[in-house]
Design an enzyme around this catalytic site. Structure first.
Site, PDB file in Angstrom:
ATOM      1  N   HIS A  85      74.322  15.689 -11.123  1.00 34.29           N
ATOM      2  CA  HIS A  85      75.758  15.912 -11.290  1.00 34.29           C
ATOM      3  C   HIS A  85      76.112  15.841 -12.771  1.00 34.29           C
ATOM      4  CE1 HIS A  85      80.045  15.825 -10.514  1.00 34.29           C
ATOM      5  NE2 HIS A  85      80.141  14.833 -11.394  1.00 34.29           N
ATOM      6  N   ILE A 108      71.373  48.851  -9.614  1.00 30.57           N
ATOM      7  CA  ILE A 108      71.521  49.566 -10.890  1.00 30.57           C
ATOM      8  C   ILE A 108      72.981  49.904 -11.147  1.00 30.57           C
ATOM      9  CG2 ILE A 108      71.008  51.762 -12.083  1.00 30.57           C
ATOM     10  CD1 ILE A 108      68.215  51.648 -10.917  1.00 30.57           C
ATOM     11  N   THR A 116      51.313  52.969  -9.436  1.00 27.65           N
ATOM     12  CA  THR A 116      52.029  53.905 -10.320  1.00 27.65           C
ATOM     13  C   THR A 116      53.547  53.849 -10.164  1.00 27.65           C
ATOM     14  OG1 THR A 116      51.583  55.629  -8.682  1.00 27.65           O
ATOM     15  CG2 THR A 116      50.082  55.500 -10.566  1.00 27.65           C
ATOM     16  N   LEU A 176      60.898  45.545  -6.300  1.00 27.63           N
ATOM     17  CA  LEU A 176      61.232  44.476  -7.231  1.00 27.63           C
ATOM     18  C   LEU A 176      59.983  44.067  -8.007  1.00 27.63           C
ATOM     19  CD1 LEU A 176      63.461  42.313  -4.861  1.00 27.63           C
ATOM     20  CD2 LEU A 176      64.243  43.674  -6.826  1.00 27.63           C
ATOM     21  N   THR A 226      57.991  50.331 -15.600  1.00 29.01           N
ATOM     22  CA  THR A 226      59.445  50.501 -15.513  1.00 29.01           C
ATOM     23  C   THR A 226      60.135  49.216 -15.926  1.00 29.01           C
ATOM     24  OG1 THR A 226      59.144  52.003 -13.644  1.00 29.01           O
ATOM     25  CG2 THR A 226      61.327  51.023 -13.901  1.00 29.01           C
ATOM     26  N   CYS A 227      59.647  48.096 -15.392  1.00 25.42           N
ATOM     27  CA  CYS A 227      60.285  46.802 -15.591  1.00 25.42           C
ATOM     28  C   CYS A 227      60.508  46.498 -17.073  1.00 25.42           C
ATOM     29  CB  CYS A 227      59.410  45.733 -14.933  1.00 25.42           C
ATOM     30  SG  CYS A 227      59.936  44.073 -15.266  1.00 25.42           S
ATOM     31  N   GLY A 255      76.558  55.122  -6.281  1.00 25.64           N
ATOM     32  CA  GLY A 255      75.685  54.081  -5.740  1.00 25.64           C
ATOM     33  C   GLY A 255      76.114  52.710  -6.222  1.00 25.64           C
TER      34      GLY A 255
HETATM   35  P1  FAD Z   1      56.156  50.369 -12.457  1.00 28.68           P
HETATM   36  O1  FAD Z   1      56.764  49.245 -13.183  1.00 28.68           O
HETATM   37  O2  FAD Z   1      56.997  51.573 -12.217  1.00 28.68           O
HETATM   38  O3  FAD Z   1      54.852  50.771 -13.268  1.00 28.68           O
HETATM   39  C1  FAD Z   1      54.099  51.894 -12.956  1.00 28.68           C
HETATM   40  C2  FAD Z   1      53.269  52.266 -14.173  1.00 28.68           C
HETATM   41  O4  FAD Z   1      52.336  53.280 -13.801  1.00 28.68           O
HETATM   42  C3  FAD Z   1      54.082  52.862 -15.325  1.00 28.68           C
HETATM   43  O5  FAD Z   1      53.781  52.192 -16.508  1.00 28.68           O
HETATM   44  C4  FAD Z   1      53.651  54.325 -15.384  1.00 28.68           C
HETATM   45  O6  FAD Z   1      53.667  54.852 -16.692  1.00 28.68           O
HETATM   46  C5  FAD Z   1      52.223  54.219 -14.858  1.00 28.68           C
HETATM   47  N1  FAD Z   1      51.712  55.459 -14.276  1.00 28.68           N
HETATM   48  C6  FAD Z   1      52.313  56.258 -13.347  1.00 28.68           C
HETATM   49  N2  FAD Z   1      51.499  57.288 -13.020  1.00 28.68           N
HETATM   50  C7  FAD Z   1      50.377  57.143 -13.764  1.00 28.68           C
HETATM   51  C8  FAD Z   1      49.175  57.892 -13.865  1.00 28.68           C
HETATM   52  N3  FAD Z   1      48.950  58.990 -13.122  1.00 28.68           N
HETATM   53  N4  FAD Z   1      48.228  57.475 -14.744  1.00 28.68           N
HETATM   54  C9  FAD Z   1      48.427  56.362 -15.499  1.00 28.68           C
HETATM   55  N5  FAD Z   1      49.540  55.606 -15.434  1.00 28.68           N
HETATM   56  C10 FAD Z   1      50.494  55.987 -14.571  1.00 28.68           C
HETATM   57  N6  FAD Z   1      63.220  44.460 -10.560  1.00 28.68           N
HETATM   58  C11 FAD Z   1      63.396  43.125 -10.566  1.00 28.68           C
HETATM   59  O7  FAD Z   1      62.661  42.402  -9.873  1.00 28.68           O
HETATM   60  N7  FAD Z   1      64.357  42.536 -11.345  1.00 28.68           N
HETATM   61  C12 FAD Z   1      65.194  43.263 -12.126  1.00 28.68           C
HETATM   62  O8  FAD Z   1      66.059  42.719 -12.804  1.00 28.68           O
HETATM   63  C13 FAD Z   1      65.037  44.677 -12.116  1.00 28.68           C
HETATM   64  N8  FAD Z   1      65.840  45.450 -12.886  1.00 28.68           N
HETATM   65  C14 FAD Z   1      65.644  46.803 -12.893  1.00 28.68           C
HETATM   66  C15 FAD Z   1      66.510  47.574 -13.671  1.00 28.68           C
HETATM   67  C16 FAD Z   1      66.370  48.943 -13.695  1.00 28.68           C
HETATM   68  C17 FAD Z   1      67.299  49.772 -14.545  1.00 28.68           C
HETATM   69  C18 FAD Z   1      65.315  49.559 -12.942  1.00 28.68           C
HETATM   70  C19 FAD Z   1      65.112  51.050 -12.998  1.00 28.68           C
HETATM   71  C20 FAD Z   1      64.462  48.802 -12.168  1.00 28.68           C
HETATM   72  C21 FAD Z   1      64.622  47.412 -12.129  1.00 28.68           C
HETATM   73  N9  FAD Z   1      63.810  46.604 -11.339  1.00 28.68           N
HETATM   74  C22 FAD Z   1      64.005  45.252 -11.323  1.00 28.68           C
HETATM   75  C23 FAD Z   1      62.728  47.169 -10.495  1.00 28.68           C
HETATM   76  C24 FAD Z   1      61.354  46.985 -11.197  1.00 28.68           C
HETATM   77  O9  FAD Z   1      61.397  47.591 -12.464  1.00 28.68           O
HETATM   78  C25 FAD Z   1      60.257  47.613 -10.350  1.00 28.68           C
HETATM   79  O10 FAD Z   1      60.312  47.088  -9.036  1.00 28.68           O
HETATM   80  C26 FAD Z   1      58.881  47.298 -10.934  1.00 28.68           C
HETATM   81  O11 FAD Z   1      58.779  47.785 -12.243  1.00 28.68           O
HETATM   82  C27 FAD Z   1      57.782  47.920 -10.069  1.00 28.68           C
HETATM   83  O12 FAD Z   1      56.540  47.617 -10.622  1.00 28.68           O
HETATM   84  P2  FAD Z   1      55.253  48.526 -10.387  1.00 28.68           P
HETATM   85  O13 FAD Z   1      54.156  47.868 -11.150  1.00 28.68           O
HETATM   86  O14 FAD Z   1      55.067  48.779  -8.951  1.00 28.68           O
HETATM   87  O15 FAD Z   1      55.601  49.940 -11.030  1.00 28.68           O
HETATM   88  P1  NAD Z   2      69.795  50.431  -4.449  1.00 30.63           P
HETATM   89  O1  NAD Z   2      69.044  50.764  -3.232  1.00 30.63           O
HETATM   90  O2  NAD Z   2      69.841  49.042  -4.931  1.00 30.63           O
HETATM   91  O3  NAD Z   2      71.305  50.902  -4.290  1.00 30.63           O
HETATM   92  C1  NAD Z   2      71.648  52.219  -3.994  1.00 30.63           C
HETATM   93  C2  NAD Z   2      73.083  52.232  -3.474  1.00 30.63           C
HETATM   94  O4  NAD Z   2      73.498  53.581  -3.435  1.00 30.63           O
HETATM   95  C3  NAD Z   2      73.214  51.678  -2.057  1.00 30.63           C
HETATM   96  O5  NAD Z   2      74.284  50.777  -2.021  1.00 30.63           O
HETATM   97  C4  NAD Z   2      73.454  52.915  -1.196  1.00 30.63           C
HETATM   98  O6  NAD Z   2      74.254  52.659  -0.079  1.00 30.63           O
HETATM   99  C5  NAD Z   2      74.160  53.835  -2.202  1.00 30.63           C
HETATM  100  N1  NAD Z   2      74.000  55.261  -1.954  1.00 30.63           N
HETATM  101  C6  NAD Z   2      72.888  55.920  -1.597  1.00 30.63           C
HETATM  102  N2  NAD Z   2      73.123  57.256  -1.544  1.00 30.63           N
HETATM  103  C7  NAD Z   2      74.424  57.422  -1.906  1.00 30.63           C
HETATM  104  C8  NAD Z   2      75.267  58.560  -2.057  1.00 30.63           C
HETATM  105  N3  NAD Z   2      74.813  59.800  -1.844  1.00 30.63           N
HETATM  106  N4  NAD Z   2      76.536  58.351  -2.439  1.00 30.63           N
HETATM  107  C9  NAD Z   2      77.018  57.104  -2.663  1.00 30.63           C
HETATM  108  N5  NAD Z   2      76.270  55.996  -2.537  1.00 30.63           N
HETATM  109  C10 NAD Z   2      74.987  56.167  -2.161  1.00 30.63           C
HETATM  110  O7  NAD Z   2      69.198  51.410  -5.573  1.00 30.63           O
HETATM  111  P2  NAD Z   2      69.397  51.402  -7.155  1.00 30.63           P
HETATM  112  O8  NAD Z   2      70.590  50.622  -7.537  1.00 30.63           O
HETATM  113  O9  NAD Z   2      69.288  52.826  -7.560  1.00 30.63           O
HETATM  114  O10 NAD Z   2      68.091  50.635  -7.630  1.00 30.63           O
HETATM  115  C11 NAD Z   2      66.797  51.201  -7.385  1.00 30.63           C
HETATM  116  C12 NAD Z   2      65.775  50.129  -7.164  1.00 30.63           C
HETATM  117  O11 NAD Z   2      65.596  49.380  -8.341  1.00 30.63           O
HETATM  118  C13 NAD Z   2      66.183  49.171  -6.062  1.00 30.63           C
HETATM  119  O12 NAD Z   2      65.120  49.067  -5.149  1.00 30.63           O
HETATM  120  C14 NAD Z   2      66.409  47.874  -6.738  1.00 30.63           C
HETATM  121  O13 NAD Z   2      65.876  46.786  -5.989  1.00 30.63           O
HETATM  122  C15 NAD Z   2      65.671  48.003  -8.065  1.00 30.63           C
HETATM  123  N6  NAD Z   2      66.481  47.305  -9.069  1.00 30.63           N
HETATM  124  C16 NAD Z   2      66.546  45.960  -9.001  1.00 30.63           C
HETATM  125  C17 NAD Z   2      67.342  45.279  -9.887  1.00 30.63           C
HETATM  126  C18 NAD Z   2      67.399  43.798  -9.806  1.00 30.63           C
HETATM  127  O14 NAD Z   2      66.562  43.217  -9.123  1.00 30.63           O
HETATM  128  N7  NAD Z   2      68.326  43.152 -10.489  1.00 30.63           N
HETATM  129  C19 NAD Z   2      68.091  45.955 -10.838  1.00 30.63           C
HETATM  130  C20 NAD Z   2      68.026  47.333 -10.851  1.00 30.63           C
HETATM  131  C21 NAD Z   2      67.209  47.999  -9.962  1.00 30.63           C
END
Ligand code: FAD
Ligand code: NAD
Length: 468
Positions: free
Chosen positions: A446, A187, A146, A321, A44-45, A183
């Site tokens: 500074h 995100i 996953t 994260l 996802t990351c 939300g």
């Molecule tokens: P994932 O990154 O979700 O990886 C799981 C992998 O498993 C995937 O590649 C998937 O294809 C694979 N997989 C799943 N099922 C199977 C299967 N059955 N067989 C083989 N492969 C499989 N976090 C931050 O710290 N900083 C950020 O700025 C940040 N920004 C984000 C922005 C967005 C829009 C989103 C959605 C998330 C963001 N996150 C951020 C959260 C971060 O992406 C996740 O916390 C992180 O990717 C989790 O890592 P993971 O390895 O647990 O899982």
């Molecule tokens: P989040 O948990 O960060 O925020 C969800 C927000 O939606 C909360 O403020 C919650 O109160 C609100 N909410 C929940 N249900 C609602 C409803 N029915 N109506 C209105 N508001 C509602 O979740 P996210 O923004 O979807 O992000 C998902 C995950 O991805 C998080 O765990 C986040 O840590 C990770 N992520 C991290 C980053 C980053 O580190 N910069 C960026 C994007 C995503």
């Protein structure tokens, strides 16, 4: 079973948790297989999360800055406009380059990449199905990594067009006229800012009374006010109760303080959190225990209830994260090889990459109170920092929380440009058990924004030098 189907350890999922875990396993001398169903590693990351969103945030920040601040720097920037296609190409190129880098890195570290979808088998082993073949692999240890997927609201199913999740919202082909984000979390704020900067009218609906509940309300309010000045509109303490498809988009029924209202949008981004993703993994067949949210339950050694099966990252309880998933992966690999791998879950920094960035570490005042810790606090406004003035980055605040009895740092919250970098020194101080006094007596160059941290720490003891 041939030798190439036998491993010491198999990691399922090549996100930041899985691929880092596989690298560490290989470094520690284990024959390691990494199964990934997506053609590109990184999870996802890399593919749809951290990296593409940060690329979009950076490009749109430059655009926004030129539009709104160039003049104040004496720069004449006329006819500034944007090319969404090119902006997306830049983001895609970043993702592509990093994807190739991770693929090469993992291979070079001696990990065998196994393309395909993995399913745990009740008799042991993992079945991997790809377009080319189906094979069964075996290993002494299996690590599930996953990840997670977006949460859907029952009355608002994703259609990828009018009702979208973050995968769609990082790749719109045109700027929405009216966008509603449900939300006000990470995100919602990040992608809300991206599209607002490009010209969309963005309403963020949040059912809690303030955004960023992990922060103290005074700090969260500073962040929200700044984002409001930039054009975002927040509907707090508001619930979406119903949705109706219209010709041009979606009409939402809202409820706030017992009053109903309506809001229409051509795009609705649902960003109400993510849920663990174990689709097709066969957890039930094998009997892997999960909690009510579908998170795989593990002990302190990352072991599930099934011997030899461990889990890490977004799939298990804890902050979702990338850096937390990575640390899980490293610790898990070290534990498997008899080392004492450990993750300090009390000190996982969080950053929301809007401008100014919202960064935090440790506890908020409310969380400290819940734990029975009495705190003293100090804060410092960026407006009183020389570097912030020189660079037009005066929006923001730094707040430091210290234990009233011991002065040990309990938490740090930052709303500041480069907050993601500033938080690192607070993390280091706290990791080593530092006090507010330690932070206050650390020499900061500074003029830097980091002097705000020192000043906030000084003001815990009422000794702020550059604040009134
Ligand atoms: P994932 O990154 O979700 O990886 C799981 C992998 O498993 C995937 O590649 C998937 O294809 C694979 N997989 C799943 N099922 C199977 C299967 N059955 N067989 C083989 N492969 C499989 N976090 C931050 O710290 N900083 C950020 O700025 C940040 N920004 C984000 C922005 C967005 C829009 C989103 C959605 C998330 C963001 N996150 C951020 C959260 C971060 O992406 C996740 O916390 C992180 O990717 C989790 O890592 P993971 O390895 O647990 O899982
Ligand atoms: P989040 O948990 O960060 O925020 C969800 C927000 O939606 C909360 O403020 C919650 O109160 C609100 N909410 C929940 N249900 C609602 C409803 N029915 N109506 C209105 N508001 C509602 O979740 P996210 O923004 O979807 O992000 C998902 C995950 O991805 C998080 O765990 C986040 O840590 C990770 N992520 C991290 C980053 C980053 O580190 N910069 C960026 C994007 C995503």
């Amino acid at each position: 079973m041939s030798e190439d189907e036998k491993f010491d350890v198999i990691v399922i999922g090549a996100g930041p948790g899985g691929y880092v875990c596989a690298i560490r396993c290989s470094q520690l001398g284990l024959k390691t297989g990494l199964i990934e169903k997506n053609p590109r590693l990184g999870g996802t990351c890399l593919n749809v999360g951290c990296i593409p969103s940060k690329a979009l945030l950076h490009s749109t920040e430059i655009y926004h800055e030129l539009l709104h601040s160039a003049d104040s720097h004496g720069i004449v920037a006329k006819g500034i406009t944007h090319d969404l296609g090119k902006l997306m190409m830049k983001k895609d190129a970043v993702v592509d380059q990093l994807g190739k880098g991770v693929q090469a890195l993992v291979k070079k570290k001696g990990v065998t990449i196994i393309p395909g979808s993995a399913k745990l088998l009740p008799e042991g082993g993992v079945k991997v199905t790809s377009a080319k073949s189906t094979k069964v692999y075996n290993a002494k240890d299996i690590i599930l990594a996953t990840g997670s997927k977006p949460v859907e609201l029952p009355f608002l199913p994703f259609d990828g067009q009018k009702v979208v999740h973050s995968d769609h919202a990082i790749a719109f082909d045109k700027v929405p006229k009216k966008m509603v984000v449900i939300g006000g979390g990470a995100i919602g704020l990040e992608l809300g800012c991206v599209w607002s900067r490009l010209g969309a009218e963005v309403n963020i609906v949040e059912f809690l009374p303030e955004i960023c509940p992990h922060l103290d309300p005074d700090v969260a309010k500073v962040a929200r006010r700044i984002l409001e000045k930039q054009g975002l509109n927040f509907l707090l303490s508001t619930k979406v109760t119903e949705a109706e498809n219209t010709k041009s988009g979606t009409r939402l029924l809202l409820e706030a303080a017992g009053e109903s209202s309506e809001l229409s949008a051509d795009r609705v981004l649902v960003a109400v959190g993510r849920a663990p993703c174990a689709d097709g993994l066969g957890l039930e067949d094998v009997g892997v225990q999960t909690d009510e949210k579908g998170r795989v339950l593990v002990d302190s050694l990352f072991l599930t209830n099934i011997p030899g099966v461990r889990a890490i990252g977004d799939l298990i309880p804890g902050p979702m994260l990338a850096h937390k998933a990575e640390e899980d992966g490293v610790a898990c690999a070290e534990i498997i090889t008899g080392q004492s791998g450990h993750v300090n879950y009390d000190l996982v920094p969080g950053v929301i990459y809007v401008d100014p960035e919202i960064a935090n570490i440790g506890l908020s005042e409310a969380q400290a109170k819940e734990k029975g810790i009495s705190v003293r606090t100090g804060s410092f406004p960026l407006a009183a920092n020389g570097r912030a003035l020189a660079t037009g980055s005066t929006d923001g605040i730094v707040k430091v929380l210290a234990d009233s009895e011991t002065d040990r740092l309990v938490g740090v919250q930052i709303v500041a440009r480069s907050g993601s970098e500033l938080i690192a020194s607070a993390v280091a101080h706290m990791e080593y058990g530092g006090s507010a006094e330690d932070l206050a007596r650390t020499i900061h160059a500074h003029p830097t924004l980091s002097e705000s941290l020192k000043e906030a720490a000084l003001s815990v003891d009422g000794r702020g030098l550059h604040s009134l």
